[in-house]
Design a protein around this motif. Structure first.
Motif, PDB file in Angstrom:
ATOM      1  N   GLN A  33       0.817  -1.214   0.000  1.00 43.73           N
ATOM      2  CA  GLN A  33       0.000   0.000   0.000  1.00 43.73           C
ATOM      3  C   GLN A  33       0.849   1.261   0.000  1.00 43.73           C
ATOM      4  OE1 GLN A  33      -3.394  -0.249  -0.443  1.00 43.73           O
ATOM      5  NE2 GLN A  33      -3.087   1.879  -0.943  1.00 43.73           N
ATOM      6  N   VAL A  34       1.938   1.243   0.758  1.00 42.93           N
ATOM      7  CA  VAL A  34       2.843   2.401   0.785  1.00 42.93           C
ATOM      8  C   VAL A  34       3.389   2.653  -0.617  1.00 42.93           C
ATOM      9  CG1 VAL A  34       5.094   3.200   1.613  1.00 42.93           C
ATOM     10  CG2 VAL A  34       3.461   2.197   3.212  1.00 42.93           C
ATOM     11  N   THR A  35       3.818   1.600  -1.291  1.00 39.70           N
ATOM     12  CA  THR A  35       4.367   1.734  -2.643  1.00 39.70           C
ATOM     13  C   THR A  35       3.332   2.314  -3.596  1.00 39.70           C
ATOM     14  OG1 THR A  35       5.852  -0.122  -2.275  1.00 39.70           O
ATOM     15  CG2 THR A  35       5.415   0.482  -4.553  1.00 39.70           C
ATOM     16  N   LYS A  36       2.117   1.788  -3.572  1.00 41.26           N
ATOM     17  CA  LYS A  36       1.059   2.284  -4.453  1.00 41.26           C
ATOM     18  C   LYS A  36       0.748   3.754  -4.170  1.00 41.26           C
ATOM     19  CE  LYS A  36      -1.304  -2.148  -4.940  1.00 41.26           C
ATOM     20  NZ  LYS A  36      -2.553  -2.852  -4.610  1.00 41.26           N
ATOM     21  N   ASN A  37       0.663   4.124  -2.902  1.00 39.90           N
ATOM     22  CA  ASN A  37       0.343   5.511  -2.541  1.00 39.90           C
ATOM     23  C   ASN A  37       1.433   6.480  -2.983  1.00 39.90           C
ATOM     24  OD1 ASN A  37      -2.077   4.730  -1.389  1.00 39.90           O
ATOM     25  ND2 ASN A  37      -1.283   4.729   0.703  1.00 39.90           N
ATOM     26  N   ILE A  38       2.683   6.135  -2.738  1.00 41.18           N
ATOM     27  CA  ILE A  38       3.777   7.020  -3.124  1.00 41.18           C
ATOM     28  C   ILE A  38       3.871   7.116  -4.641  1.00 41.18           C
ATOM     29  CG2 ILE A  38       6.275   7.375  -3.078  1.00 41.18           C
ATOM     30  CD1 ILE A  38       6.246   6.200  -0.253  1.00 41.18           C
ATOM     31  N   LYS A  39       3.691   6.008  -5.334  1.00 42.18           N
ATOM     32  CA  LYS A  39       3.728   6.036  -6.798  1.00 42.18           C
ATOM     33  C   LYS A  39       2.632   6.951  -7.337  1.00 42.18           C
ATOM     34  CE  LYS A  39       3.619   3.354 -10.994  1.00 42.18           C
ATOM     35  NZ  LYS A  39       3.694   2.087 -11.634  1.00 42.18           N
ATOM     36  N   GLN A  40       1.444   6.835  -6.787  1.00 43.18           N
ATOM     37  CA  GLN A  40       0.335   7.681  -7.223  1.00 43.18           C
ATOM     38  C   GLN A  40       0.650   9.155  -6.957  1.00 43.18           C
ATOM     39  OE1 GLN A  40      -3.361   7.195  -5.074  1.00 43.18           O
ATOM     40  NE2 GLN A  40      -4.544   7.914  -6.823  1.00 43.18           N
ATOM     41  N   TYR A  41       1.182   9.472  -5.785  1.00 46.28           N
ATOM     42  CA  TYR A  41       1.564  10.848  -5.458  1.00 46.28           C
ATOM     43  C   TYR A  41       2.576  11.386  -6.460  1.00 46.28           C
ATOM     44  CZ  TYR A  41       3.895  14.735  -3.216  1.00 46.28           C
ATOM     45  OH  TYR A  41       4.456  15.959  -2.973  1.00 46.28           O
ATOM     46  N   TYR A  61       4.131  -3.234  -9.857  1.00 40.19           N
ATOM     47  CA  TYR A  61       3.174  -2.188 -10.204  1.00 40.19           C
ATOM     48  C   TYR A  61       3.656  -1.328 -11.375  1.00 40.19           C
ATOM     49  CZ  TYR A  61       1.983  -3.772  -5.583  1.00 40.19           C
ATOM     50  OH  TYR A  61       1.705  -4.564  -4.506  1.00 40.19           O
TER      51      TYR A  61
END
Length: 82
Positions: A33-41, A61
């Motif tokens: 989840q951390v990876t997905k959130n930072i990538k999206q940001y 991802y």
């Protein structure tokens, strides 16, 4: 002194680049989840320098994984991460 603190916090909250250690393919793990959130940001803010370090995965991802921090081309070229 206040200007220095504001500047340093701005770099923390608005990074030009990010390296994530501990990314995971398993959606039940925090690293996923951390990876997905930072990538999206990073994508929303048009930052290009988003890297994942994972000793076993080739990509997660849609992002290339590097085995070690020193394998990241940007770091090899600049000797730093911004």
């Amino acid at each position: 002194m206040e200007q220095f603190v504001v500047f340093r916090m701005d770099r923390f909250f608005n990074p030009k680049s990010v390296v994530v250690f501990g990314a995971s393919r398993n959606p039940n793990k925090g690293g996923s989840q951390v990876t997905k959130n930072i990538k999206q940001y990073m994508q929303i803010n048009h930052h290009q320098h988003f890297y994942l370090v994972h000793p076993k995965e080739k990509s997660l991802y849609g992002t290339t994984c590097y085995s070690r921090l020193t394998d990241i081309p940007y770091i090899q070229q600049n000797n730093r991460i911004d």
